[in-house]
Write a protein that holds these residues in place. Structure first.
Motif, short mmCIF file in Angstrom:
data_model
loop_
_atom_site.label_atom_id
_atom_site.label_comp_id
_atom_site.label_asym_id
_atom_site.label_seq_id
_atom_site.Cartn_x
_atom_site.Cartn_y
_atom_site.Cartn_z
N ALA A 32 8.47 -1.72 1.47
CA ALA A 32 7.64 -0.52 0.58
C ALA A 32 6.55 -0.89 0.40
CB ALA A 32 8.61 0.12 -0.11
N GLY A 36 3.01 0.18 2.31
CA GLY A 36 2.36 1.07 1.74
C GLY A 36 0.95 0.39 1.46
N CYS A 68 0.18 9.18 -0.17
CA CYS A 68 1.47 8.91 -0.05
C CYS A 68 1.66 7.19 0.22
CB CYS A 68 1.76 9.64 1.54
SG CYS A 68 2.24 11.30 1.21
N CYS A 69 0.79 6.63 0.77
CA CYS A 69 0.80 5.15 1.17
C CYS A 69 0.59 4.48 -0.42
CB CYS A 69 -0.34 4.58 2.10
SG CYS A 69 -0.16 5.28 3.73
N TRP A 72 3.70 4.48 -2.22
CA TRP A 72 4.91 3.76 -1.56
C TRP A 72 4.48 2.35 -2.06
CZ3 TRP A 72 9.72 4.93 -0.94
CH2 TRP A 72 9.73 6.30 -0.49
N TYR A 75 5.25 2.07 -5.69
CA TYR A 75 6.91 1.83 -5.80
C TYR A 75 7.13 0.69 -5.49
CZ TYR A 75 11.83 2.45 -4.53
OH TYR A 75 13.11 2.38 -4.22
N GLY A 76 6.91 -0.10 -4.60
CA GLY A 76 7.26 -1.40 -3.82
C GLY A 76 7.03 -2.46 -4.92
N ALA A 94 12.52 6.86 -5.46
CA ALA A 94 11.96 6.82 -3.96
C ALA A 94 12.29 8.33 -3.22
CB ALA A 94 12.84 5.68 -3.10
N ILE A 97 9.51 10.34 -4.07
CA ILE A 97 8.23 10.18 -3.28
C ILE A 97 8.34 10.61 -2.02
CG2 ILE A 97 6.87 8.32 -2.21
CD1 ILE A 97 7.44 6.62 -4.65
N GLY A 98 9.63 10.52 -1.43
CA GLY A 98 9.80 11.12 -0.09
C GLY A 98 9.75 12.57 0.11
#
Length: 161
Positions: A32, A36, A68-69, A72, A75-76, A94, A97-98
């Motif tokens: 992720a 991202g 969005c990127c 992610w 988040y990662g 997650a 976010i999705g």
């Protein structure tokens, strides 16, 4: 003499419910983060490399994909740094976010379809499938987290049964 089986404390049992990050989960977190980050760089390079002023819907699409990127990647990065049991909060994040990405992408597709004079039906149908799947995953993530937290309360004796 007989050997007694070692007993685990409630805290050890709770920590064993869900490890901080298993190898598989760590790999997903790194994926992720990398996807991202690479996505942000790629979309940003495309956006900045466009000659002249872009139409509003194109700028909107680039902005949505960039956000969005970045989400992610963030988040990662957050997940990779966790060293404590998360009790499925990572799955909930997650899933949200999705879901947000699916809704935003569907909105961009519908706006583009309407502005081009085409029907929004196909864009809504495809986007609806993505939103439905993301929503189902969010519900599942929340259920998993609730089950883990319920088990923690049972093991620690909190919450009165």
């Amino acid at each position: 003499m007989t050997e007694e089986e070692p007993r685990m404390s409630a805290r050890e049992t709770i920590e064993g419910l869900e490890s901080a990050l298993s190898k598989g989960r760590r790999m997903r977190a790194v994926t992720a983060l990398l996807a991202g980050s690479v996505g942000t760089a790629f979309v940003g390079a495309l956006w900045l490399g466009e000659p002249g002023p872009l139409p509003g819907r194109t700028r909107l699409a680039f902005a949505v994909f960039t956000v969005c990127c970045v989400a992610w990647a963030g988040y990662g990065g957050w997940l990779v740094t966790r060293r404590v049991p998360l009790f499925a909060v990572d799955r909930v994040i997650a899933a949200w976010i999705g879901l947000a990405a699916a809704v935003a992408t569907t909105a961009v597709l519908v706006v583009a379809a309407v502005q081009r004079g085409g029907g929004a039906g196909a864009a809504l149908a495809v986007g609806g499938v993505f939103v439905a799947v993301a929503l189902a995953l969010a519900v599942r993530a929340h259920a998993r987290r609730a089950a883990l937290l319920r088990r923690v309360r049972e093991l620690t004796g909190e919450g009165g049964g």
